[in-house]
Motif scaffolding. Structure first.
Motif, PDB file in Angstrom:
ATOM      1  N   LYS A 174       0.940  -1.208  -0.087  1.00  0.00           N
ATOM      2  CA  LYS A 174       0.068  -0.084  -0.017  1.00  0.00           C
ATOM      3  C   LYS A 174       0.806   1.234   0.007  1.00  0.00           C
ATOM      4  O   LYS A 174       2.008   1.328   0.819  1.00  0.00           O
ATOM      5  CB  LYS A 174      -0.809   0.090   1.318  1.00  0.00           C
ATOM      6  N   LYS A 175       0.624   2.272  -0.957  1.00  0.00           N
ATOM      7  CA  LYS A 175       1.412   3.237  -1.053  1.00  0.00           C
ATOM      8  C   LYS A 175       0.707   4.724  -0.553  1.00  0.00           C
ATOM      9  O   LYS A 175      -0.459   4.715  -0.835  1.00  0.00           O
ATOM     10  CB  LYS A 175       1.856   3.423  -2.494  1.00  0.00           C
ATOM     11  N   ASP A 176       1.460   5.548  -0.066  1.00  0.00           N
ATOM     12  CA  ASP A 176       1.103   6.858   0.163  1.00  0.00           C
ATOM     13  C   ASP A 176       0.915   7.739  -0.949  1.00  0.00           C
ATOM     14  O   ASP A 176       2.031   8.214  -1.414  1.00  0.00           O
ATOM     15  CB  ASP A 176       1.708   7.541   1.384  1.00  0.00           C
ATOM     16  N   ARG A 178       0.225  10.562  -1.637  1.00  0.00           N
ATOM     17  CA  ARG A 178       0.524  12.025  -1.154  1.00  0.00           C
ATOM     18  C   ARG A 178       2.176  12.287  -1.092  1.00  0.00           C
ATOM     19  O   ARG A 178       2.738  13.137  -0.649  1.00  0.00           O
ATOM     20  CB  ARG A 178      -0.096  12.678   0.017  1.00  0.00           C
ATOM     21  N   ASP A 179       3.016  11.041  -1.170  1.00  0.00           N
ATOM     22  CA  ASP A 179       4.584  11.159  -1.166  1.00  0.00           C
ATOM     23  C   ASP A 179       5.028  11.161  -2.415  1.00  0.00           C
ATOM     24  O   ASP A 179       5.043  10.000  -3.022  1.00  0.00           O
ATOM     25  CB  ASP A 179       4.805   9.828  -0.375  1.00  0.00           C
ATOM     26  N   ASN A 182       7.018   8.094  -3.929  1.00  0.00           N
ATOM     27  CA  ASN A 182       6.362   6.879  -4.643  1.00  0.00           C
ATOM     28  C   ASN A 182       6.169   6.981  -5.987  1.00  0.00           C
ATOM     29  O   ASN A 182       5.556   6.004  -6.310  1.00  0.00           O
ATOM     30  CB  ASN A 182       5.144   6.596  -3.563  1.00  0.00           C
TER      31      ASN A 182
END
Length: 293
Positions: A174-176, A178-179, A182
């Motif tokens: 699972k990726k953020d 808003r980063d 990524n």
């Protein structure tokens, strides 16, 4: 070991063969396993995969992919030309009696297109030509575009700037979203947009499209772009930036671009591209002479 070489067209078995890729590089990881760097055949996506997960594309599969791409391209071109024909009829109906004895000439917006993929760049330049648009293209790696964008905008003084190539969400799990770390190339598109805005701050004087597959849409817009990808982080089509640029180039300067029409004109649609209100770049000239414009 899979019989795969650089330049081959392949699919990923683990993904059900959903996307056709070209192998651009083969490398060995830290534990000695071979991986391939892949770029989408029609999608602005870069990925990597273990070589054992890859399968070369058969002739029938490739033929189907090519026919599909040509169909999408030709259908979109037809819609563009039909829309322009309808708009020209509307203009002619509204002309004053005194001007009807003269022919107008068209002056659409000019495009500077920076692309991280040379094959896609050539495809896009051909399409600009088919749509009677003046466009200059440069193949520049995404990470280097910010180093050249001011110089090239100053040299060519375009009305519309396209900053594109490849992108992707990177890392597993699972990726953020808003980063920025990524995303493979979104930070480079953001940097290039910011540099272009140093040269021309106005979103109406220089219209910018930036991004590729799964790009950080919100951050690219915040940097100063008029249009960007990808609102829902999906893969976008190679031609999406071109058809957005065309809509801007042929919208009259006394009107704002209809965002719904512009996004619908793209191949991917609203899940893949979006933007903010933007003034058009098309001008009519009078009179049309036999010597050209």
């Amino acid at each position: 070991m899979a019989n795969v070489a650089i330049g081959d067209l392949v699919i990923r078995k683990s993904h059900g063969g959903d996307i056709v890729f070209k192998v651009t590089d083969i490398f060995e990881d830290d534990i000695g396993q071979l991986h391939c760097v892949l770029k989408g055949m029609h999608l602005r996506l870069v990925a990597d995969a273990p070589i054992v997960d890859l399968e070369r594309v058969g002739a029938e599969h490739l033929r189907s992919e090519i026919l599909h791409m040509e169909s999408v391209h030709n259908d979109t071109l037809k819609r563009v030309m039909m829309r322009r024909s309808i708009e020209r009829e509307r203009v002619n109906l509204n002309r004053s009696e005194s001007s009807k004895k003269y022919d107008y000439f068209d002056l659409p917006g000019r495009v500077l297109h920076l692309d991280g993929d040379e094959e896609y760049l050539n495809m896009c330049l051909k399409t600009y030509g088919q749509m009677n648009m003046e466009a200059v293209g440069r193949c520049i790696e995404e990470s280097k575009q910010s180093e050249h964008v001011i110089e090239l905008v100053d040299q060519y003084r375009p009305d519309i700037l396209v900053l594109t190539g490849h992108d992707a969400l990177i890392g597993g799990g699972k990726k953020d979203l808003r980063d920025i770390n990524n995303y493979r190339n979104s930070k480079y598109f953001i940097e290039s947009v910011k540099k272009a805005r140093i040269f021309e701050p106005s979103r109406d004087d220089l219209v910018i499209f930036a991004g590729a597959c799964q790009s950080y849409f919100e951050a690219i817009l915040a940097a100063g772009s008029n249009f960007a990808s990808a609102p829902t982080r999906i893969f976008i089509h190679a031609y999406d930036p071109v058809f957005i640029a065309e809509k801007v180039a042929f919208t009259p300067i006394n009107r704002t671009v209809d965002l719904g029409d512009a996004i619908t004109a793209s191949v991917t649609g609203i899940e893949g591209v979006g933007g903010v209100e933007t003034r058009g770049k098309f001008r009519l000239g009078l009179p049309k002479t036999p010597y050209g414009t």
